[in-house]
Design a protein around this motif. Structure first.
Motif, PDB file in Angstrom:
ATOM      1  N   GLN A 140      20.719  58.406  45.516  1.00  0.00           N
ATOM      2  CA  GLN A 140      21.096  57.072  45.985  1.00  0.00           C
ATOM      3  C   GLN A 140      22.611  56.984  46.184  1.00  0.00           C
ATOM      4  N   ALA A 141      23.010  56.059  47.043  1.00  0.00           N
ATOM      5  CA  ALA A 141      24.435  55.816  47.256  1.00  0.00           C
ATOM      6  C   ALA A 141      25.067  55.366  45.947  1.00  0.00           C
ATOM      7  N   VAL A 142      26.373  55.600  45.819  1.00  0.00           N
ATOM      8  CA  VAL A 142      27.066  55.301  44.561  1.00  0.00           C
ATOM      9  C   VAL A 142      27.760  53.951  44.615  1.00  0.00           C
ATOM     10  N   GLY A 143      28.474  53.673  45.694  1.00  0.00           N
ATOM     11  CA  GLY A 143      29.242  52.424  45.779  1.00  0.00           C
ATOM     12  C   GLY A 143      30.430  52.568  46.691  1.00  0.00           C
ATOM     13  N   VAL A 144      31.594  52.163  46.195  1.00  0.00           N
ATOM     14  CA  VAL A 144      32.824  52.200  47.004  1.00  0.00           C
ATOM     15  C   VAL A 144      33.591  53.489  46.674  1.00  0.00           C
ATOM     16  N   TYR A 145      33.921  54.244  47.709  1.00  0.00           N
ATOM     17  CA  TYR A 145      34.723  55.460  47.533  1.00  0.00           C
ATOM     18  C   TYR A 145      36.139  55.236  48.049  1.00  0.00           C
ATOM     19  N   GLY A 146      37.113  55.687  47.271  1.00  0.00           N
ATOM     20  CA  GLY A 146      38.508  55.714  47.712  1.00  0.00           C
ATOM     21  C   GLY A 146      38.815  57.114  48.219  1.00  0.00           C
TER      22      GLY A 146
END
Ligand code: NDP
Ligand code: AKG
Length: 480
Positions: A140-146
């Motif tokens: 699954q996708a994790v969230g916000v990536y920098g």
């Protein structure tokens, strides 16, 4: 003179204009301002992260086909515009136009590769140790990536970090490197043109403090960084402190071994390409040429001749074979290390002089230094410029020991006609990537990329390996 770009941030699908105190200059002619740039900070990062967080549910739950289509369209646009994008890249970074166009095509291919990967995310069905229980794993996708990117691949690296992040349903806040923001912005604009929904990809332009604000932001779930070891260490420490995922790609001091049984012309071409193309500004560049005694003098003489003949000049001049360094700092670093090598007893075979060019720019004379020893600074510290040194060795075992004897371990190469030594080298070289009869630099876009020791930290980038960093696994148990 070409028109100066007035650069903006990208936040929540909009170009956000601001005062523009910064400039990116053309390293081939520093009178030319390529872009005037805003100097973002915490406020812009906060807005960008908020937009990325708000967009996450919609994007991660969207059909993978939608994500795939956006990336595929963006890849097509990048490739269709390769000439203009490559020109912008070469004006801003200083690599030759051929290299700039080549890198642009690579970015397009990366986008298309991950368009495919978006459809191939899969899990496993497993038997439980308990009767009547089934287990599935999902990614699954994790969230916000920098994403914090460097200047030396100003379109390919933003593409190879952003494409997998987006393909697998994450949202992104990107910070491009200070010297090359306009090229990165062009990619962000194309992804929006290709249909990316608002807030899915945001970009904040500015200096290191933008990167720091991304690292420290509690809503950034993962950080992918390419750049120097010093900054990388800070990014990792910041991420670990608040338990964010982190991936770092940093330096190299890549060895190229040349054995007595190598074809001389081939060895020289491989060393020339690996050490000097892209002005040596590749983390995979060959900076230590470890050469066996029987071929050493012929190799040094032949390579010196080719290095001396390299045409250094304006990146956009079709005659140019090697462009300038990206910045005054990078130029001075090369000249400083040439002096360090001289002081340590190295012999400058060719190069090493300041270049007087028609245009004011950050030009470095490609330089080959012979008669160096493995423990000298020139053979242990990353230079990141068109400077290579040779080390004479008696046999393969000594060559391998020296190749492995530095703190870095990104790429390592050997030129030989011996299958035995080639196979042994593949097994025993302490590096994330090994090259047999190929330059240490110049890698494919569909396979894992990364190093060992101080060169890299965290999961591998690119190719099928990227799914590890940009997804998380869920394990689901069910009973009938
Ligand atoms: N592995 C590789 O491919 C690369 C290696 N390098 C190595 O690094 C050396 C110096 O290059 P340099 O450009 O200064 O590399 P940096 O490590 O300073 O820059 C890499 C990226 O990190 C950003 N950054 C700077 N400070 C911070 C911070 N405190 N927190 C988060 N992000 C930050 C930079 O922004 P900004 O540009 O605005 O400062 C840039 O976007 C080179 O000589 C080379 O040895 C450099 C580039 C690529
Ligand atoms: O050698 C290559 O193709 C890639 C190099 C690279 O990723 C880098 O220098 O950051």
């Amino acid at each position: 003179m070409t028109e100066t770009i007035e650069l903006n941030h990208w936040i929540n699908g909009e170009k956000v204009s601001a005062e523009r105190p910064g400039e990116s200059l053309n390293p081939s002619d520093t009178r030319e301002v390529v872009a005037r740039t805003p100097d973002g900070g915490e406020a812009e990062v906060n807005a960008a992260v908020a937009a990325a967080k708000a967009a996450f549910t919609g994007w991660s739950e969207a059909s993978p086909e939608l994500r795939s289509d956006v990336l595929d369209r963006a890849g097509t646009l990048v490739m269709e515009r390769r000439e203009a994008l490559g020109r912008l890249l070469s004006r801003e970074e200083g690599k030759t136009l051929a290299e700039g166009i080549g890198e642009t095509v690579r970015a397009g291919r990366v986008l298309k590769y991950f368009a495919g990967e978006a459809l191939r995310v899969h899990g496993q069905n497993l038997a439980s140790v308990r009767p009547d229980v089934e287990i599935q794993t999902y990614r699954q996708a994790v969230g916000v990536y920098g994403l914090i990117t460097p200047w030396n691949f100003p379109i390919a690296i933003p593409a190879w970090k952003a494409a997998p992040a987006l393909a697998f349903g994450n949202t992104v806040v990107m910070k491009p490197a200070g010297p090359t923001p306009a090229t990165a912005e062009a990619l962000v604009a194309i992804l929006h043109e290709a249909g990316l929904p608002k807030g899915v990809l945001n970009m904040v332009v500015g200096r290191g403090r933008v990167g720091q604000a991304i690292v420290d932001h509690p809503d950034v779930d993962g950080l992918s960084f390419t750049g120097s070891q010093g900054v990388g260490a800070g990014v990792a420490a910041g991420a670990v402190k608040r338990q964010a995922r982190v991936q770092l790609e940093m330096g190299g001091k890549n060895p190229l071994i040349v054995l007595d049984d190598a074809d001389l012309d081939r060895a020289v071409q491989i060393a020339l390409d690996g050490s000097f193309f892209a002005t040596g500004q590749r983390c995979t560049a060959s900076s230590r040429l470890i050469v066996q005694g029987g071929i050493h003098d012929r190799f040094v003489a032949a390579l010196a001749e080719r290095v001396a003949a390299l045409r250094v000049g304006d990146a956009l001049d079709p005659q140019t074979q090697m462009g300038p360094a990206v910045s005054e700092d990078q130029m001075e670093t090369s000249y400083r290390y040439i002096e360090v090598a001289r002081g340590e007893g190295g012999r400058v075979v060719t190069g090493g002089q300041r270049l007087q060019m028609e245009k004011p720019g950050w030009y470095v004379q490609p330089t080959l230094i012979a008669d160096t020893e493995a423990d000298m600074r020139i053979n242990n510290e990353e230079i990141f410029g068109p400077v290579a040194s040779t080390i004479r060795v008696k046999d393969y075992e000594e060559a391998l020991e020296i190749a492995n004897g530095v703190e870095f371990g990104l790429s390592a190469g050997i030129v030989t006609s011996s299958l035995k030594h080639a196979r042994d080298f593949q097994r025993r070289a302490k590096a994330g990537m090994t090259m047999v009869n190929l330059p240490t630099a110049g890698v494919d876009y569909h396979v894992p990329f990364g190093g060992s020791k101080s060169s890299s930290y965290g999961a591998r980038e690119q190719g099928f390996a990227a799914v590890e960093f940009f997804t998380q696994t869920k394990t689901s148990y069910s009973a009938g």
